[in-house]
Design an enzyme around this catalytic site. Structure first.
Site, PDB file in Angstrom:
ATOM      1  N   TYR A 114       0.980  -1.275  -0.157  1.00 13.09           N
ATOM      2  CA  TYR A 114      -0.134  -0.020  -0.023  1.00 13.09           C
ATOM      3  C   TYR A 114       0.932   1.307   0.095  1.00 13.09           C
ATOM      4  O   TYR A 114       2.155   1.112  -0.627  1.00 13.09           O
ATOM      5  CB  TYR A 114      -0.793  -0.029   1.145  1.00 13.09           C
ATOM      6  CG  TYR A 114      -2.094   0.816   1.123  1.00 13.09           C
ATOM      7  CD1 TYR A 114      -2.930   1.143  -0.029  1.00 13.09           C
ATOM      8  CD2 TYR A 114      -2.609   1.526   2.511  1.00 13.09           C
ATOM      9  CE1 TYR A 114      -3.694   2.058   0.125  1.00 13.09           C
ATOM     10  CE2 TYR A 114      -3.379   2.430   2.505  1.00 13.09           C
ATOM     11  CZ  TYR A 114      -4.128   2.866   1.238  1.00 13.09           C
ATOM     12  OH  TYR A 114      -5.222   3.651   1.318  1.00 13.09           O
ATOM     13  N   LYS A 186      -6.577  -1.704  -2.825  1.00 14.94           N
ATOM     14  CA  LYS A 186      -7.484  -1.559  -2.031  1.00 14.94           C
ATOM     15  C   LYS A 186      -8.286  -3.030  -1.787  1.00 14.94           C
ATOM     16  O   LYS A 186      -8.732  -3.316  -0.683  1.00 14.94           O
ATOM     17  CB  LYS A 186      -8.581  -0.534  -2.496  1.00 14.94           C
ATOM     18  CG  LYS A 186      -8.240   0.836  -2.366  1.00 14.94           C
ATOM     19  CD  LYS A 186      -7.942   1.223  -0.740  1.00 14.94           C
ATOM     20  CE  LYS A 186      -7.629   2.750  -0.740  1.00 14.94           C
ATOM     21  NZ  LYS A 186      -7.569   3.265   0.652  1.00 14.94           N
TER      22      LYS A 186
END
Length: 613
Positions: A114, A186
């Protein structure tokens, strides 16, 4: 219609994560399907039954051994971007192993899968590209949207869709078609953090062109090499996608991600009354910040109704935070939104936003202060703090050093435990460092940041002894996965304000600072599965209470409900495979979901990347 509220037990669950998986694939087709592939961990009986003998080395290994091998290979990569690429390749081969590796090393690997490393991967998408993952829709082929989306399953096959148009990615701006990687990331976090089934997720990018000159001039760029389309044609394209997604996957939850400032809130407001949808940049940031505020209020002995909040930086994130705080004050205090709004002041480049401020956005309108109250008064940050006397100060401005010593001390004069959150990313853009905030308030400030910071030590104990203060990071991953799971399991028709407040309460309930005052205001990622379970439970309960849950048999009691949810959270563990006839098999059993998500044996994976199987 409110669903029947009866004890459901832990059998015949809609999304059970235990028991055998039906599989119609054999041989190389099975090995090339990441959702089913076990690599060297296929047991002897499955090797024979699924025609794998001769295709694998003889030694049958455990998932733990495979994970150790994969970790060694991960560590051999020279930098974080190379590590990110290795993990992406591993995911394309064996999903269970990929998620098991992440789960066992979540603190170490979180920043690699991320922010900030994923931003580097997105910027280099066209240069690192090996094979497609996700659904690519482009604005010049609107008549094909329904057909292209239909390739990903039947009506009951998709639970969670993340869509982006790539215009405002992770603080690095317009990345065009490379935005597909943020949709993928995500969804990976939704699986890792909340157990959303990876085979029931769909990442989508809406390619509307790009205004990034570097991409427009790059021969390797994979998206439309034309300027972004805006206006009615853009709106029609988004609506075509949303309508197709609702037609094909009527139970799916829709997550908007990294749309530009002019579109993010507008699209959320347009579609939120019609379906269960969420924008992480608007709602997720607001929720996690509100959770930290609620934890800080608890530590300082205050209530949400006591809030007086100044937000410095009134873009989508700042206004999203203001929205969530306002809605929570209104919901918990049973007051109108207008009354709750009076506790919030927004400051942007022109200063305090008032009815006299030119060119304010629609999202900012409800927070404008009466200009007559500020005639003759300076509307800069320091003057506003001195006059308003806030107990909460939020920074989403990307103006480094904006929270000066004078500003912080002015706030501390009227507030014994000021709650101060410099949230701008990356670290170099923070409004202040935690060390300065604590030093300027003699250790009294309650601090959370937008990026990770090391603990701060100072002489703030009862007799001047050194104490260590841990700093919370406002990371959306403690909110959005649990919200998504709660909506998926309850089959919510809408995601309501009350459900969002319930999610915030779920995060705040896990605040370490509630039991240890010098601990972080928010839970760390190593506790994320239990946090997501608690968030999902409260979201489901709120959905039932609001009458928007449609799933039958949702348990009433909190403990039974958590067991019901936990039994449906996907785990990175190998499940037995049950061979079924291909003609009568489901699309999942035939390996036809996410049809672009398989790896061919002659792919561009390096030998080192393949050997971890």
């Amino acid at each position: 219609m409110t669903p029947q509220k009866v004890s459901y037990g832990l059998h015949n669950l809609p999304l059970s994560s235990s028991g055998p998986l039906d599989c119609a694939l054999t041989g190389e087709a099975l090995l090339n399907t990441p959702y089913f592939n076990k690599g060297s961990a296929f047991p002897a009986d499955e090797r024979q039954q699924f025609n794998l003998t001769g295709l694998l080395p003889q030694n049958v290994q455990t998932l733990e051994v495979q994970t150790r091998r994969a970790y060694e290979q991960y560590c051999s990569r020279s930098n974080k971007l190379a590590k990110n690429t290795f993990l992406a390749s591993l995911k394309e081969q064996n999903e269970v192993l990929y998620y098991k590796l992440l789960q066992d090393n979540i603190k170490e690997m979180f920043s690699v899968i991320y922010t900030p490393t994923e931003g580097d991967a997105i910027q280099n998408f066209s240069r690192l590209f090996r094979r497609p993952e996700g659904c690519f829709l482009n604005i010049n082929d609107q008549d094909r949207v329904l057909h292209d989306l239909s390739q990903w399953g039947n009506a009951d096959d998709i639970d969670y869709i993340v869509v982006t148009d790539g215009e405002e990615i992770l603080g690095i701006g317009d990345q065009g078609v490379g935005g597909i990687l943020i949709s993928i990331a995500k969804l990976a976090l939704a699986t890792l953090c909340a157990g959303v089934h990876p085979n029931r997720c769909l990442p989508v990018v809406l390619d509307c062109g790009t205004d990034n000159p570097d991409l427009l001039g790059d021969d390797l760029y994979l998206g439309l090499r034309e300027n972004r389309v805006r206006g009615k044609r853009y709106d029609d394209f988004v609506d075509t996608f949303v309508s197709a997604a609702r037609t094909l996957y009527p139970k799916a939850y829709l997550h908007f991600e990294d749309f530009g400032l002019r579109n993010a809130r507008r699209l959320l407001d347009l579609y939120r009354p019609r379906m269960p949808c969420f924008n992480d940049d608007v709602q997720g940031t607001g929720c996690v910040t509100l959770a930290a505020i609620m934890a800080g209020l608890d530590v300082s002995g205050q209530k949400l109704s006591d809030v007086r909040m100044v937000v410095f930086g009134a873009g989508s994130a700042g206004v999203g935070i203001a929205d969530q705080v306002r809605d929570a004050i209104a919901t918990q205090g049973h007051v109108s939104r207008e009354e709750a709004t009076k506790k919030i002041w927004l400051i942007d480049k022109p200063g305090l936003l008032t009815t006299a401020t030119a060119d304010t956005s629609g999202a900012q309108q409800s927070f404008l202060r009466d200009a007559s109250e500020w005639n003759g008064h300076d509307t800069g940050l320091l003057s506003v703090v001195r006059r308003v006397r806030p107990n909460v100060l939020i920074g989403t401005s990307t103006v480094p050093g904006a929270f000066t010593r004078d500003v912080v001390r002015a706030m501390a004069e009227s507030c014994p435990r000021p709650i101060i959150f410099p949230l701008s990313n990356p670290t170099r853009l923070h409004e202040a460092t935690p060390a300065d905030l604590l030093a300027w308030t003699d250790g009294a400030a309650l601090v959370a940041t937008g990026s990770p910071f090391d603990p701060v030590t100072g002489p703030w104990g009862p007799d001047g002894e050194e104490v260590r203060v841990e700093v919370a990071e406002c990371n959306n991953s403690v909110v959005f996965p649990g919200v998504g799971l709660g909506c998926v399991l309850s089959r919510a028709r809408l995601l309501t304000d009350r459900m969002m407040v319930a999610a915030v309460e779920g995060v705040a309930a896990h605040s370490p600072a509630r039991s240890r005052p010098r601990a972080p205001l928010l839970p760390d990622v190593d506790a994320i599965r239990s946090v997501s379970l608690g968030v999902a439970r409260r979201v489901v309960q709120a959905a039932v209470d609001e009458g928007v849950a449609t799933q039958q048999g949702i348990p009433e009691g909190a403990d039974e409900l958590e067991r019901w949810i936990g039994a449906q959270m996907w785990q990175p563990a190998y499940r037995p495979l049950r061979l079924v006839d291909r003609e009568r098999a489901s699309r999942e059993a035939r390996g036809e979901l996410r049809k672009a998500g398989t790896v061919k044996r002659n792919s561009t994976l390096s030998p080192e990347q393949s050997r971890c199987l």
